[in-house]
Each structure stands twice: as structure tokens, then as C-alpha cells.
Design a protein around this motif. Sequence first.
Motif, PDB file in Angstrom:
ATOM      1  N   GLY A  19     -21.321  48.510   8.617  1.00 60.32           N
ATOM      2  CA  GLY A  19     -22.107  47.998   9.937  1.00 60.32           C
ATOM      3  C   GLY A  19     -22.668  47.050   9.569  1.00 60.32           C
ATOM      4  O   GLY A  19     -23.618  46.559  10.070  1.00 60.32           O
ATOM      5  N   VAL A  20     -21.810  46.595   8.761  1.00 62.08           N
ATOM      6  CA  VAL A  20     -22.727  44.785   7.606  1.00 62.08           C
ATOM      7  C   VAL A  20     -20.802  44.005   7.970  1.00 62.08           C
ATOM      8  O   VAL A  20     -21.522  43.342   6.770  1.00 62.08           O
ATOM      9  N   ALA A  21     -19.966  44.513   8.019  1.00 69.30           N
ATOM     10  CA  ALA A  21     -18.848  43.792   8.415  1.00 69.30           C
ATOM     11  C   ALA A  21     -19.213  43.181   8.728  1.00 69.30           C
ATOM     12  O   ALA A  21     -18.618  41.694   7.345  1.00 69.30           O
ATOM     13  N   ASP A  22     -19.541  42.318   9.754  1.00 66.62           N
ATOM     14  CA  ASP A  22     -19.095  40.965  10.277  1.00 66.62           C
ATOM     15  C   ASP A  22     -19.560  40.678   9.443  1.00 66.62           C
ATOM     16  O   ASP A  22     -19.473  38.611   9.401  1.00 66.62           O
ATOM     17  N   SER A  23     -21.031  40.086   8.538  1.00 62.95           N
ATOM     18  CA  SER A  23     -22.003  39.296   8.127  1.00 62.95           C
ATOM     19  C   SER A  23     -21.775  39.551   6.764  1.00 62.95           C
ATOM     20  O   SER A  23     -21.879  37.705   6.380  1.00 62.95           O
ATOM     21  N   VAL A  24     -20.651  39.747   6.219  1.00 54.71           N
ATOM     22  CA  VAL A  24     -20.608  40.047   5.100  1.00 54.71           C
ATOM     23  C   VAL A  24     -18.749  39.358   5.426  1.00 54.71           C
ATOM     24  O   VAL A  24     -18.498  39.442   3.693  1.00 54.71           O
ATOM     25  N   ALA A  25     -18.091  39.461   6.015  1.00 56.50           N
ATOM     26  CA  ALA A  25     -16.506  39.209   5.750  1.00 56.50           C
ATOM     27  C   ALA A  25     -16.340  38.493   5.279  1.00 56.50           C
ATOM     28  O   ALA A  25     -14.841  38.678   4.328  1.00 56.50           O
ATOM     29  N   GLU A  26     -16.925  37.330   5.218  1.00 56.19           N
ATOM     30  CA  GLU A  26     -16.300  35.711   4.447  1.00 56.19           C
ATOM     31  C   GLU A  26     -16.567  36.170   2.880  1.00 56.19           C
ATOM     32  O   GLU A  26     -15.535  36.110   1.992  1.00 56.19           O
ATOM     33  N   MET A  32     -13.160  51.483   6.563  1.00 61.52           N
ATOM     34  CA  MET A  32     -14.178  50.983   6.369  1.00 61.52           C
ATOM     35  C   MET A  32     -15.961  49.948   5.947  1.00 61.52           C
ATOM     36  O   MET A  32     -17.239  50.338   6.130  1.00 61.52           O
ATOM     37  N   MET A  33     -14.925  49.061   6.111  1.00 60.26           N
ATOM     38  CA  MET A  33     -15.879  48.051   6.229  1.00 60.26           C
ATOM     39  C   MET A  33     -16.843  47.713   7.838  1.00 60.26           C
ATOM     40  O   MET A  33     -18.270  47.602   8.174  1.00 60.26           O
ATOM     41  N   LEU A  34     -15.980  48.542   8.539  1.00 58.33           N
ATOM     42  CA  LEU A  34     -16.256  48.481   9.881  1.00 58.33           C
ATOM     43  C   LEU A  34     -17.260  49.252  10.139  1.00 58.33           C
ATOM     44  O   LEU A  34     -18.004  49.217  10.513  1.00 58.33           O
ATOM     45  N   GLU A  47      -8.490  38.435   8.330  1.00 58.76           N
ATOM     46  CA  GLU A  47      -7.904  38.023   9.337  1.00 58.76           C
ATOM     47  C   GLU A  47      -8.890  39.181  10.548  1.00 58.76           C
ATOM     48  O   GLU A  47      -8.476  38.719  11.297  1.00 58.76           O
ATOM     49  N   SER A  48      -9.486  40.691  10.172  1.00 60.31           N
ATOM     50  CA  SER A  48      -9.600  41.162  11.084  1.00 60.31           C
ATOM     51  C   SER A  48     -11.604  40.861  11.479  1.00 60.31           C
ATOM     52  O   SER A  48     -11.777  41.079  12.637  1.00 60.31           O
ATOM     53  N   PHE A  49     -11.911  39.865  10.490  1.00 60.72           N
ATOM     54  CA  PHE A  49     -12.858  39.537  11.507  1.00 60.72           C
ATOM     55  C   PHE A  49     -12.923  38.065  11.395  1.00 60.72           C
ATOM     56  O   PHE A  49     -13.843  37.564  11.440  1.00 60.72           O
ATOM     57  N   ASN A  50     -12.121  37.400  11.864  1.00 62.12           N
ATOM     58  CA  ASN A  50     -11.566  35.993  11.840  1.00 62.12           C
ATOM     59  C   ASN A  50     -12.913  35.179  11.035  1.00 62.12           C
ATOM     60  O   ASN A  50     -13.451  34.352  11.434  1.00 62.12           O
ATOM     61  N   CYS A  51     -11.918  35.338   9.643  1.00 59.65           N
ATOM     62  CA  CYS A  51     -12.480  34.278   8.766  1.00 59.65           C
ATOM     63  C   CYS A  51     -11.747  33.410   8.582  1.00 59.65           C
ATOM     64  O   CYS A  51     -10.444  34.236   8.496  1.00 59.65           O
ATOM     65  N   ASP A  52     -11.833  32.294   7.414  1.00 62.73           N
ATOM     66  CA  ASP A  52     -10.530  31.170   7.329  1.00 62.73           C
ATOM     67  C   ASP A  52     -10.618  31.734   5.666  1.00 62.73           C
ATOM     68  O   ASP A  52     -11.236  31.405   4.855  1.00 62.73           O
ATOM     69  N   LEU A  53      -9.388  32.097   5.318  1.00 63.83           N
ATOM     70  CA  LEU A  53      -9.410  32.912   4.090  1.00 63.83           C
ATOM     71  C   LEU A  53      -9.202  31.369   2.702  1.00 63.83           C
ATOM     72  O   LEU A  53     -10.020  31.881   1.844  1.00 63.83           O
ATOM     73  N   SER A  54      -9.229  30.582   3.671  1.00 66.48           N
ATOM     74  CA  SER A  54      -9.297  29.291   2.073  1.00 66.48           C
ATOM     75  C   SER A  54     -10.224  28.455   2.663  1.00 66.48           C
ATOM     76  O   SER A  54     -10.566  27.793   1.827  1.00 66.48           O
ATOM     77  N   ALA A  55     -11.195  29.245   3.049  1.00 69.55           N
ATOM     78  CA  ALA A  55     -12.765  29.005   3.410  1.00 69.55           C
ATOM     79  C   ALA A  55     -13.240  29.196   2.231  1.00 69.55           C
ATOM     80  O   ALA A  55     -13.284  30.632   1.864  1.00 69.55           O
ATOM     81  N   VAL A  56     -14.816  28.150   1.766  1.00 67.13           N
ATOM     82  CA  VAL A  56     -15.529  28.807   0.668  1.00 67.13           C
ATOM     83  C   VAL A  56     -16.038  29.028   0.999  1.00 67.13           C
ATOM     84  O   VAL A  56     -17.353  27.865   1.629  1.00 67.13           O
TER      85      VAL A  56
END
Length: 133
Positions: free
Chosen positions: A69-76, A64-66, A110-119
Motif C-alpha cells: 500500500g505504500v509502493a508508489d511513495s517509496v518505489a524510487e 508485494m510492494m503493491l 519499471e513497474s512504478f515509472n521511476c528512472d533507475l538512474s535518478a538519485v
Amino acid sequence: YMLQRDYILEIIADFSRAVTQALKQAYDTKDPKSLEIVEQQVAELIDLSPETACALAPDSLVTMMLLSGVADSVAEYVSYALERASRIYDQLGNTDASGLRHLQAQAVAESFNCDLSAVPKEFAELEAECFEK
């Protein structure tokens, strides 16, 4: 393109403000109602109803995020919000909600290559106040 970028930055700013307020309230009052606001914000960000977004299996949330259309920008931001909601649900003893939010956060990261522990910087103050203890 600039307009698109400004629009997304504005959305992220609004989302970060609302989520910060709701998570802080949830942390202070231990009221699950505040966590529902976090979930509502996540849902709105990706054009879903809160009921739909909250119930989605982690992979479906990613899909649904894909589509949004804004997924890459908002994933983190989404993964941060869901992961912190998960932690508070855990403190409230709601292991089902906590587990699902954590899995959703993990799938998004994982899908958008974010670090889950990053703030994300927008949440730095909230993190220091509520989650780094």
C-alpha cells in the motif's frame, strides 16, 4: 490524508538515513553485513521479512510492494537502494546477489515509472561520495 502523508514522509526519512549509513559502510569497509542492513530496510519498508524480500523474484517483489500500500511513495527509494547494493555486491565479486538486486531494482523502477538512474535527493550526498567516482 495529511496524516498518511506525514507518516510516509517519516518512513522515507528513516529509511533514507538507515540506508545511507549502511551503503556508506558497505562502500568503505566492503563488508557484506552492511548490505544485509540495506536489504533489511527494504524488507521492513514493505512489511516483509528480510529473508523473504531478498529471495523474491523481481516480479514478486513488485507484487508485494503493491500489497504493502505504500509502493508508489517509496518505489524510487527502494529501486535506488537495491541498485546501489547491487553495485557493491558486484565490487565484492558476488555476481549472484548483484544480478538479483539489479533485476529487482529494475522491476520496481519499471513497474512504478521511476528512472533507475535518478538519485532521490535524500541520497545525493551519498551518491557523490561513493558512486559517482
